[in-house]
Write a protein that holds these residues in place. Structure first.
Motif, PDB file in Angstrom:
ATOM      1  N   PHE A  19      -0.771 -17.556   0.089  1.00 19.47           N
ATOM      2  CA  PHE A  19      -0.376 -17.935  -1.265  1.00 19.47           C
ATOM      3  C   PHE A  19      -0.761 -16.853  -2.272  1.00 19.47           C
ATOM      4  N   TRP A  20      -2.004 -16.393  -2.242  1.00 16.91           N
ATOM      5  CA  TRP A  20      -2.502 -15.467  -3.258  1.00 16.91           C
ATOM      6  C   TRP A  20      -1.976 -14.050  -3.080  1.00 16.91           C
ATOM      7  N   GLY A  21      -1.670 -13.644  -1.859  1.00 12.78           N
ATOM      8  CA  GLY A  21      -1.073 -12.321  -1.635  1.00 12.78           C
ATOM      9  C   GLY A  21       0.258 -12.174  -2.355  1.00 12.78           C
ATOM     10  N   PRO A  22       1.200 -13.102  -2.134  1.00 14.80           N
ATOM     11  CA  PRO A  22       2.465 -13.017  -2.861  1.00 14.80           C
ATOM     12  C   PRO A  22       2.311 -13.162  -4.371  1.00 14.80           C
ATOM     13  N   PHE A  28       4.386  -6.285  -8.993  1.00 11.00           N
ATOM     14  CA  PHE A  28       5.362  -5.215  -8.752  1.00 11.00           C
ATOM     15  C   PHE A  28       6.702  -5.554  -9.391  1.00 11.00           C
ATOM     16  N   VAL A  29       7.115  -6.792  -9.258  1.00 17.18           N
ATOM     17  CA  VAL A  29       8.408  -7.224  -9.803  1.00 17.18           C
ATOM     18  C   VAL A  29       8.376  -7.172 -11.324  1.00 17.18           C
ATOM     19  N   TYR A  54       8.764  -0.257   1.338  1.00 16.09           N
ATOM     20  CA  TYR A  54       7.639  -1.182   1.400  1.00 16.09           C
ATOM     21  C   TYR A  54       8.116  -2.630   1.329  1.00 16.09           C
ATOM     22  N   SER A  55       9.018  -2.909   0.389  1.00 19.80           N
ATOM     23  CA  SER A  55       9.503  -4.282   0.241  1.00 19.80           C
ATOM     24  C   SER A  55      10.337  -4.717   1.438  1.00 19.80           C
ATOM     25  N   LEU A  56      11.124  -3.794   1.991  1.00 21.15           N
ATOM     26  CA  LEU A  56      11.892  -4.140   3.200  1.00 21.15           C
ATOM     27  C   LEU A  56      10.964  -4.503   4.357  1.00 21.15           C
ATOM     28  N   LEU A  73       8.420 -13.657   0.962  1.00 23.51           N
ATOM     29  CA  LEU A  73       9.795 -13.204   1.156  1.00 23.51           C
ATOM     30  C   LEU A  73      10.545 -13.145  -0.178  1.00 23.51           C
ATOM     31  N   ALA A  74      10.399 -14.177  -0.983  1.00 20.68           N
ATOM     32  CA  ALA A  74      11.065 -14.201  -2.287  1.00 20.68           C
ATOM     33  C   ALA A  74      10.535 -13.103  -3.199  1.00 20.68           C
ATOM     34  N   CYS A  75       9.242 -12.887  -3.157  1.00 17.39           N
ATOM     35  CA  CYS A  75       8.629 -11.855  -3.983  1.00 17.39           C
ATOM     36  C   CYS A  75       9.183 -10.477  -3.632  1.00 17.39           C
ATOM     37  N   HIS A  76       9.226 -10.163  -2.344  1.00 17.66           N
ATOM     38  CA  HIS A  76       9.679  -8.834  -1.948  1.00 17.66           C
ATOM     39  C   HIS A  76      11.195  -8.684  -2.030  1.00 17.66           C
TER      40      HIS A  76
END
Length: 106
Positions: A19-22, A28-29, A54-56, A73-76
């Motif tokens: 949870f906290w990682g994303p 970044f976004v 990185y995001s891929l 997944l949504a974040c990246h």
């Protein structure tokens, strides 16, 4: 209340790094969206390309990890979209500079 308790204790809930990682990666976004207001000559083509790769890679990780991390997944996916937009702005600017240089030299 049971829904909240289930979310709180889930494998991807707020007690975990899933949870906290994303949540931290949304920076970044937000940064990319804020940078879209800056002139294209301030964009680093190398750094933007690295962020795209990185995001891929992180999108693939978020899809393959168990339990699946849809928040990551949504974040990246969002970051990939923003960085591709920034990369397109940088490429258009580079093309404009090369055409301008050709016109001056001819």
């Amino acid at each position: 209340m049971t829904y909240f308790r289930a979310f709180l204790n889930s494998p991807v809930g707020p007690k975990t790094t899933h949870f906290w990682g994303p949540m931290a990666n949304w920076g970044f976004v937000i940064s990319g969206v804020m940078d879209s207001q800056k002139p294209p000559d301030a964009i680093s083509g190398n750094m933007t390309s690295v962020l795209c790769v990185y995001s891929l890679l992180c999108m693939r990780f978020a899809w393959m990890v168990r339990p699946r991390n849809y928040l990551l997944l949504a974040c990246h996916a969002s970051n990939e979209s923003v960085q591709l937009y920034q990369l397109s702005r940088w490429l258009k600017h580079q093309r404009y500079l090369s055409q301008k240089e050709e016109n001056v030299s001819s």
